[in-house]
Design a protein around this motif. Sequence first.
Motif, PDB file in Angstrom:
ATOM      1  N   VAL A  27      -5.083 -11.876  -2.004  1.00  0.00           N
ATOM      2  CA  VAL A  27      -5.535 -10.833  -1.085  1.00  0.00           C
ATOM      3  C   VAL A  27      -7.058 -10.842  -1.062  1.00  0.00           C
ATOM      4  O   VAL A  27      -7.707 -10.847  -2.113  1.00  0.00           O
ATOM      5  CB  VAL A  27      -5.015  -9.445  -1.509  1.00  0.00           C
ATOM      6  CG1 VAL A  27      -5.551  -8.357  -0.587  1.00  0.00           C
ATOM      7  CG2 VAL A  27      -3.493  -9.436  -1.512  1.00  0.00           C
TER       8      VAL A  27
ATOM      9  N   ALA B  28      -3.575 -10.813   3.236  1.00  0.00           N
ATOM     10  CA  ALA B  28      -2.963 -11.758   2.299  1.00  0.00           C
ATOM     11  C   ALA B  28      -3.064 -13.149   2.908  1.00  0.00           C
ATOM     12  O   ALA B  28      -2.691 -13.356   4.065  1.00  0.00           O
ATOM     13  CB  ALA B  28      -1.507 -11.394   2.049  1.00  0.00           C
TER      14      ALA B  28
ATOM     15  N   ALA C  91      -8.541  -7.405  -5.808  1.00  0.00           N
ATOM     16  CA  ALA C  91      -7.548  -7.068  -4.779  1.00  0.00           C
ATOM     17  C   ALA C  91      -6.236  -7.799  -5.016  1.00  0.00           C
ATOM     18  O   ALA C  91      -5.149  -7.235  -4.840  1.00  0.00           O
ATOM     19  CB  ALA C  91      -8.098  -7.414  -3.399  1.00  0.00           C
ATOM     20  N   THR C  92      -6.313  -9.048  -5.441  1.00  0.00           N
ATOM     21  CA  THR C  92      -5.108  -9.844  -5.675  1.00  0.00           C
ATOM     22  C   THR C  92      -4.321  -9.313  -6.866  1.00  0.00           C
ATOM     23  O   THR C  92      -3.087  -9.182  -6.810  1.00  0.00           O
ATOM     24  CB  THR C  92      -5.493 -11.317  -5.887  1.00  0.00           C
ATOM     25  OG1 THR C  92      -6.116 -11.817  -4.696  1.00  0.00           O
ATOM     26  CG2 THR C  92      -4.272 -12.172  -6.206  1.00  0.00           C
TER      27      THR C  92
ATOM     28  N   THR D  82      -4.451  -6.246  -8.079  1.00  0.00           N
ATOM     29  CA  THR D  82      -3.924  -4.933  -7.692  1.00  0.00           C
ATOM     30  C   THR D  82      -2.661  -5.083  -6.856  1.00  0.00           C
ATOM     31  O   THR D  82      -1.669  -4.372  -7.061  1.00  0.00           O
ATOM     32  CB  THR D  82      -4.976  -4.141  -6.904  1.00  0.00           C
ATOM     33  OG1 THR D  82      -6.155  -3.977  -7.705  1.00  0.00           O
ATOM     34  CG2 THR D  82      -4.446  -2.781  -6.498  1.00  0.00           C
ATOM     35  N   SER D  83      -2.696  -6.008  -5.910  1.00  0.00           N
ATOM     36  CA  SER D  83      -1.533  -6.244  -5.056  1.00  0.00           C
ATOM     37  C   SER D  83      -0.312  -6.649  -5.874  1.00  0.00           C
ATOM     38  O   SER D  83       0.819  -6.238  -5.586  1.00  0.00           O
ATOM     39  CB  SER D  83      -1.863  -7.335  -4.030  1.00  0.00           C
ATOM     40  OG  SER D  83      -0.747  -7.638  -3.227  1.00  0.00           O
ATOM     41  N   ASP D  84      -0.549  -7.426  -6.922  1.00  0.00           N
ATOM     42  CA  ASP D  84       0.556  -7.835  -7.798  1.00  0.00           C
ATOM     43  C   ASP D  84       1.133  -6.638  -8.537  1.00  0.00           C
ATOM     44  O   ASP D  84       2.357  -6.485  -8.653  1.00  0.00           O
ATOM     45  CB  ASP D  84       0.047  -8.892  -8.777  1.00  0.00           C
ATOM     46  CG  ASP D  84       1.179  -9.598  -9.496  1.00  0.00           C
ATOM     47  OD1 ASP D  84       2.325  -9.584  -8.987  1.00  0.00           O
ATOM     48  OD2 ASP D  84       0.929 -10.186 -10.570  1.00  0.00           O
TER      49      ASP D  84
ATOM     50  N   ARG E  23       3.140  -4.525  -6.105  1.00  0.00           N
ATOM     51  CA  ARG E  23       4.424  -5.165  -5.775  1.00  0.00           C
ATOM     52  C   ARG E  23       5.511  -4.787  -6.783  1.00  0.00           C
ATOM     53  O   ARG E  23       6.687  -4.633  -6.421  1.00  0.00           O
ATOM     54  CB  ARG E  23       4.231  -6.687  -5.748  1.00  0.00           C
ATOM     55  CG  ARG E  23       5.484  -7.494  -5.425  1.00  0.00           C
ATOM     56  CD  ARG E  23       5.135  -8.966  -5.272  1.00  0.00           C
ATOM     57  NE  ARG E  23       4.496  -9.511  -6.458  1.00  0.00           N
ATOM     58  CZ  ARG E  23       5.161  -9.971  -7.513  1.00  0.00           C
ATOM     59  NH1 ARG E  23       6.487  -9.919  -7.536  1.00  0.00           N
ATOM     60  NH2 ARG E  23       4.512 -10.482  -8.544  1.00  0.00           N
TER      61      ARG E  23
ATOM     62  N   GLY F  99      -6.297  -4.067  -2.141  1.00  0.00           N
ATOM     63  CA  GLY F  99      -5.083  -4.613  -2.726  1.00  0.00           C
ATOM     64  C   GLY F  99      -3.892  -3.670  -2.678  1.00  0.00           C
ATOM     65  O   GLY F  99      -2.822  -3.993  -3.191  1.00  0.00           O
ATOM     66  N   GLY F 100      -4.061  -2.499  -2.069  1.00  0.00           N
ATOM     67  CA  GLY F 100      -2.956  -1.556  -1.946  1.00  0.00           C
ATOM     68  C   GLY F 100      -2.919  -0.493  -3.012  1.00  0.00           C
ATOM     69  O   GLY F 100      -1.990   0.326  -3.044  1.00  0.00           O
TER      70      GLY F 100
END
Length: 292
Positions: free
Chosen positions: A60, A89, A124-125, A127-129, A132, A162-163
């Motif tokens: 991300v 993404a 961001a990557t 955080t996104s994980d 998820r 990253g959400g």
Amino acid sequence: MTTPASLLNAEAFLSPPTIGEAVQRALDEDLGRAGDITSIATIPETTPAHAIMVARQAGVIAGLPLAVATFQKLSADIKIQANVRDGAAVEKGAHLLTISGPARVVLAGERTALNFVGRLSGIATLTSDYVRHTAGTKMRICCTRKTTPGLRALEKYAVRCGGGFNHRFGLDDAILIKDNHIAVAGGITAVLRRARAHAGHLVRIEIEVDTLAQLREVLDIGLADVVLLDNMDIATLTEAVKLANGRVVLEASGGVTRDSIAKIAATGVDYVSAGALTHSAPNFDVALDIDA
């Protein structure tokens, strides 16, 4: 031509002054007193360059507005075309930015631009994980104040890309009573009474507990808005949710990992805060390829 503002994640806004100040500090640090003496010595001033910023891994993206601002601060003659925006993404090999302009400018801004995108996309990557792993639950992932000094606004922005969500930005945002506050103030009841007497009607009060007995005392006095459940195992978190029964917002924290996040979310807590999102995010692999 692309502008920094056009690449910002709309739901995680980063102000233009913050971008400009961060970029100027980074350029001052890298260029020093004399600028890029290697490029000045080896490349004629009028030589043009065309470069592509490429993602070397899937993930991300965050930090593109800072990359754009980096090159634009160095020259008004730079032209940049963006292929993605922050929060997107991407797959390995994705072209993020196309940069055209004086070769000296492209090379002088290269490392600063990549440092911003690599650091923030890494956050961001990660955080996104984490996010998820919470799919199907109400729990929100939050960052902490465990950020790089001077870069907090950028790193918290990357968490949003990253959400994730932001905890307080600083000590002046909200009252968060930690174990050391409790110890110095003389106990949970005393510290909560002092906090409530001091706080304005718009200031929320959060207090940290590490046992169910402490949680019961907080619930009995009824002066806290949020309770931080510190370093509790899954069974204790589950019992804490039942005990609170919706009377306060519950936040879990302490030793949160990608391996434990799904189990924590399943307990029913409202939030989890994880310092690892900012202090332990690996750098995102991104490069600038000159198109000869």
